[in-house]
Structures are given as C-alpha cells and as structure tokens.
Design an enzyme around this catalytic site. Sequence first.
Site, PDB file in Angstrom:
ATOM      1  N   SER A 163       0.837  -1.198   0.000  1.00 32.08           N
ATOM      2  CA  SER A 163       0.000   0.000   0.000  1.00 32.08           C
ATOM      3  C   SER A 163       0.877   1.255   0.000  1.00 32.08           C
ATOM      4  CB  SER A 163      -0.957  -0.052   1.190  1.00 32.08           C
ATOM      5  OG  SER A 163      -1.969   0.933   1.078  1.00 32.08           O
ATOM      6  N   ASP A 256      -9.810  -4.234  -4.622  1.00 26.23           N
ATOM      7  CA  ASP A 256      -9.066  -3.125  -4.032  1.00 26.23           C
ATOM      8  C   ASP A 256      -9.256  -1.858  -4.854  1.00 26.23           C
ATOM      9  OD1 ASP A 256      -7.179  -1.446  -2.893  1.00 26.23           O
ATOM     10  OD2 ASP A 256      -5.472  -2.766  -3.264  1.00 26.23           O
ATOM     11  N   HIS A 286      -8.049  -5.168  -0.171  1.00 24.87           N
ATOM     12  CA  HIS A 286      -6.823  -4.454   0.189  1.00 24.87           C
ATOM     13  C   HIS A 286      -6.456  -4.767   1.645  1.00 24.87           C
ATOM     14  CE1 HIS A 286      -4.043  -0.985  -0.247  1.00 24.87           C
ATOM     15  NE2 HIS A 286      -4.229  -0.847   1.058  1.00 24.87           N
TER      16      HIS A 286
END
Length: 314
Positions: A163, A256, A286
């Site tokens: 991320s 995601d 995610h």
Amino acid sequence: MASNNHFVRDDVRAFLDYLASLNQPMLYELPVEEARAGARAMGPMVDAEPRELAVIKDHTCPGPGGDIPLRLYDSQADRKPGPAIVFYHGGGFVVGDIEVYHSLCTEIAAETGLPVISVDYRLAPEHPFPAAPDDCEAATRWVAGSPAELGFEVTGLVPMGDSAGGNLTIVTTAALMAKPAAVPVVAQVPIYPIANPIAHHSSFREFADGFFLTSKLMGWFTDQYAGDESDPRMYPMLADDHSMTPPTVVLTAGLDPLRDSGREYAAHLIGQGVDVTCLEARGINHGFITMRKAIPSGQADLKRVYTALAAMMA
C-alpha cells in the site's frame, strides 16, 4: 456488506460482513492517535501469529529528521553475505508501524530465507510528504553500507512494502537507481501500491465502499500526507523512464480501490522491457497480507509472492 457484483471469497465475505456488523467509527472519524491505536489493536485480532526466528533485534539509523527506528528479522543466527529485504509498512502514510507489521515481517523472513529490515519511517500529518520517502531512502542506504550493527554483509537490496509501503518501495528503488547506494537494488516487491493518481481508475469507483479500504479513507490519507501531486516521489509513474528498474514482483488485490494503479504500473514496466511478474489475488480486499488469521485464503497468495521473488533472485 460486500457487493454481489464481484467474485468475493467466502472468508473475505465473512470478514467484511463482520466488520460491517461492528458499526465502529471509521479511521477518518477519529483523532490521528486514536486511529493509530486502533490499527495496533486490530493487528493481533486479524493477523497470523508471529513466526519463531533466530534473530529479532531493534536498531536505529541516522535519518534526515533524527534517528529512524528499524527492526531486523533473520531466520539465521549466522548470516553469510547476501541480499536483504528492506520493508516499508502500509497505513496510508498515517497509521501503521513496526509493531503492526511485526508478524508479517517474521513470516517474510522465515519464508524467503532472507534477512528483513523493517523501517519505522515518520508519519503524517506531523511529518507530511516527503518525510516518509526521505526516511526510507536514508534507511535503505544505511542498510546498503553493511553497518556493523547488522552483523552481516549486504550484497544487494530488495525493497518491499504494501500500500503506502508499496509506493515507498517504488520511490526508494527509483532514488537508488538514480543515485546508487553502496550495493545495487537487485529486485523490488511493491504490494497493492499507489503508483499514479487513482481517482480516474475504475477500481477506485467499483470498490469505493464495502471492501475495507474506502474512497473516503483514501481521501483522508491523501489529505494528511499533503503530497506534491506533480512529484514522482508521490506518484512514481509521473517519471517517464523506468527502463532501468530491477526485476519486479507486483501483487494486486482483486477487490481493491488501488488495484488498477498496481496493474498499470506493472504494464508500464513491461512496456519498458523490465522483468516483471504481476500477480493478482482474485476475490480479496486491500490489506489482506496482514489479515491472515481473519482471511486464511490470503496465505496462499502471499506464498506466490515468495515463489516469484525466489525465481527473480535466481
């Protein structure tokens, strides 16, 4: 509740439905310190137990804003010269830390057989952009110099993160390609990274709500980070030439909002002749790599990353 318009794994649906049933305030509705405490408290509830390792040791290294906390993970007490993974945690540049990612880093060290150095970079909003990339670059250069504190010789670097940490992986690799460190970057592993502006992506619209990471939360993270949207250190695909990028393993998640950013980055590298393995974990949200207790099916997707990295390193 997760939408029925997309394939959703059974354990993912159960987890997302459970989260919805809690009716807890969103992170962006809390003061920053409470949001961070919530992330730390959530970790043991959703992630797998830490793995036993020969070495788990805290260090610090000099950084542009003061000493940077680091943690070394190693499955071998007596490490021969070789490459090391430098890990940058996720959390939108606002939440997350070494402790939240402790279990995952023990897993990566145990499964790859490589030493892992986790970087506790400065967080926004107290330390907005570019504090995070500055810290990650400084820490990675320190590791490249095989400091005596580590106790082994580093012959190559493998930046890795998820991320926000996926973004920092790409940005740090680019910085070390432009101005080489003491040893080269031999591979990189960005996991569901932010590589370019995401508002125009279809995945950002499709998974805006109900799939753990929401568009509102992403907006909050972006506001806190206060980055320069014209700077490749915020959106690395703004730099046109990535042809010298080292072998890359990209992992995206099918449910995601950031999925298309990772896909586009992988395609961009492939178009420039870079050796890329692009993996997509279908039907999962995610953040799943730190949710392996709550979403056990994600463990198999993480193993695919280890296998792809081993092939790259070979």
